[in-house]
Design an enzyme around this catalytic site. Structure first.
Site, PDB file in Angstrom:
ATOM      1  CG  HIS A 274      -1.830   1.172   1.315  1.00 48.67           C
ATOM      2  ND1 HIS A 274      -3.156   1.104   0.959  1.00 48.67           N
ATOM      3  CD2 HIS A 274      -1.610   2.449   1.712  1.00 48.67           C
ATOM      4  CE1 HIS A 274      -3.704   2.306   1.124  1.00 48.67           C
ATOM      5  NE2 HIS A 274      -2.793   3.134   1.591  1.00 48.67           N
ATOM      6  CD  GLU A 275       1.444   3.659   3.699  1.00 50.93           C
ATOM      7  OE1 GLU A 275       1.620   4.711   3.056  1.00 50.93           O
ATOM      8  OE2 GLU A 275       0.415   3.443   4.372  1.00 50.93           O
ATOM      9  CG  HIS A 278       0.168   6.197  -0.842  1.00 54.99           C
ATOM     10  ND1 HIS A 278      -0.814   6.989  -1.370  1.00 54.99           N
ATOM     11  CD2 HIS A 278      -0.427   5.487   0.171  1.00 54.99           C
ATOM     12  CE1 HIS A 278      -1.964   6.774  -0.711  1.00 54.99           C
ATOM     13  NE2 HIS A 278      -1.750   5.857   0.220  1.00 54.99           N
ATOM     14  CD  GLU A 304      -5.762   5.345   0.214  1.00 60.75           C
ATOM     15  OE1 GLU A 304      -4.907   6.235   0.378  1.00 60.75           O
ATOM     16  OE2 GLU A 304      -5.794   4.325   0.908  1.00 60.75           O
TER      17      GLU A 304
END
Ligand code: ZN
Length: 510
Positions: A274-275, A278, A304
């Site tokens: 997820h990070e 980003h 997102e």
């Protein structure tokens, strides 16, 4: 325009860009202090750090809202109109104008009062969580609601206060439009979650719920992050923090954090993907946008979309696990040695109605957001009192997810967001979920055979597509402008719902 006039315009543009560059330097220096605070700083540094950050923020704000910037924007208005809409210079002027308007509309007293009220609300929220008692938080939250309403009034809106707050993080979006989006999601997701609930015995995530060595988890997470193309070496870093986040000072210096649960493989692996998602966005923004307002994503929701893309669409796909299961087995032969791709794919996609948003699965996540959005709207409309939020929260959980929180800690008190501002932040998570699928489907249609590449551990086709179509524009476009340009339509839940329905019908044999 005469040559002299042209030179005067160029001079003014350079003058404006110089101010904007210095504003960004101050903001990025603040960001470095934040990174240090979250990953390295001992508790004793807190008071001094708060002073430093306050000073830097004040300097950045004063510089950006100075009359000089307003005069330069006015003087450059004709020039902006004469330039192509998507040229760098027109976009810098357009985005600066929008941000300048927001920043100068907010009275200084209101900004100061908001940050004071937020600090107090945060402490009351911590106390209320400790006591599992929303009552302790009520008066602080009422203050936050009042100030958020004043903020909306100051910014201005067409239909309802929430519009102004949503527009800050998702330029161009309004509450009525999001209400329609949630209605469409609700129609499919509530019955789907219910149908899955009735067949919950068909999937187990016991494979992921074993003891996994912390250091090895981190090493495996880094292997996954490197595989998808986040540069962890000369342009990126990774560290531990209590709440995972990502941050970037330049596209060439982008950082991500993670946390590890020794008894559960999910949070570190999917959290890192997820990070890193980003992070790929931030690493993909053209370096020429550095020190300009374009050095950013299109919106929180579009940001997102990139994290959800890698965490969910890719990281929870069968193709990804064809590649990654052997890698994971090498790290954890005892725990995963006998697992098949189908077993690990099912474990990665277990659906369970749960109380906590950040632990929610792909099917139920948006229902958590919808509940918050609906409550914010009712409070702003005067149909719901702040003191009645827990009862309303619990009723909605029962209606949409079939469960009722046993106390406020795992109910209405779980998120920090309302200590800062009431309204305007949660919707971005859903915009991201929905946009991630729309973008990925477009990429898969443009680049056939991409999933076969994933199964071989090659994600460069997808990353390059996102770099060319999304990252390359920085903050040039509003979210719907970008989606229209790239996918051919504005945000629509259709691709997302088709994907989720097909995927989970197969996994749960519905
Ligand atoms: Zn995120």
């Amino acid at each position: 325009m005469g040559q002299e006039e042209e030179e005067a315009v160029r001079g003014k543009l350079e003058q404006l860009k110089q101010v904007l560059a210095e504003v960004e330097d101050l903001e990025m220096a603040t960001a470095v202090l934040y990174w240090d605070q979250q990953t390295q700083m001992p508790r004793g540094g807190a008071a001094a750090r708060a002073d430093q950050v306050t000073t830097l923020r004040r300097l950045a704000h004063e510089k950006f809202t100075s009359p000089e910037v307003g005069e330069l924007l006015d003087a450059l208005a004709d020039h902006e109109r004469a330039l192509p809409y998507d040229s760098d210079d027109a976009s810098i002027l357009r985005v600066t104008r929008r941000e300048y308007s927001h920043a100068t509309k907010l009275p200084r007293d209101l900004v100061v009062e908001m940050s004071r009220a937020a600090a107090e609300a945060y402490h009351k929220w911590v106390d209320a969580r400790q006591a599992k008692d929303f009552g302790i938080f009520v008066s602080s939250l009422e203050r936050i609601v009042t100030l958020s309403r004043e903020k909306a009034q100051a910014l201005g809106y067409e239909n309802e206060p929430l519009d102004a707050l949503i527009d800050l993080s998702e330029p161009g979006f309004g509450a009525a439009e999001l209400d329609r989006l949630f209605a469409e999601l609700r129609e499919t997701l509530v019955p789907l979650a219910k149908a899955i609930g009735e067949r919950s015995d068909r999937v187990s995530d016991a494979l992921f719920r074993q003891r996994f060595d912390v250091e090895k988890q981190l090493e495996m997470g880094r292997a996954a992050v490197r595989a998808i193309g986040f540069n962890l070496d000369d342009r990126g870093r990774q560290a531990l923090s209590v709440h995972p986040f990502s941050i970037s000072f330049t596209p060439d210096d982008t950082r991500i954090t993670t946390r590890v649960n020794e008894q559960w493989l999910g949070p570190s692996l999917f959290g890192l993907l997820h990070e890193a998602g980003h992070g790929t966005y931030m690493q993909g923004i053209p370096v020429r946008y550095r020190r300009t307002p374009l050095h950013n994503g299109a919106s929180s929701g579009l940001h997102e979309s990139q994290s959800r893309l890698w965490e969910n669409y890719v990281g929870r796909s069968r193709a990804f696990w064809r590649f990654f299961l052997p890698v994971a087995k090498a790290f954890f032969p005892g725990q995963l040695g006998r697992a098949t791709v189908d077993e690990v794919y099912a474990a990665a996609n277990i659906v369970k109605p749960s109380l906590i948003r950040v632990e929610a699965d792909e099917v139920t996540y948006n229902l958590h957001i919808m509940i918050r959005f609906e409550l914010e709207r009712e409070v702003f409309a005067g149909r719901l009192a702040v003191a009645d939020l827990p009862a309303a929260w619990n009723a909605k959980f029962q209606a949409y997810l079939g469960i009722t929180p046993p106390d406020d800690l795992v109910g209405v008190l779980q998120d920090i967001h309302w200590t800062q501002s009431f309204g305007g932040s949660f919707q971005s998570y859903t915009i991201g979920n929905v946009a991630s699928v729309a973008l990925c489907r477009r990429a898969l249609a443009d680049h056939l055979g991409m999933e076969d590449e994933w199964a071989k551990g090659d994600f460069s086709g997808l990353l390059t597509w996102m770099q060319d179509n999304v990252h390359a524009h920085g903050a040039k476009y509003k979210p719907n402008e970008l989606l229209l340009k790239v996918t051919g339509e504005e945000l629509t839940p259709r691709p997302y719902l088709e994907h989720i329905k097909a995927k989970y019908t197969e996994i749960y044999r519905l």
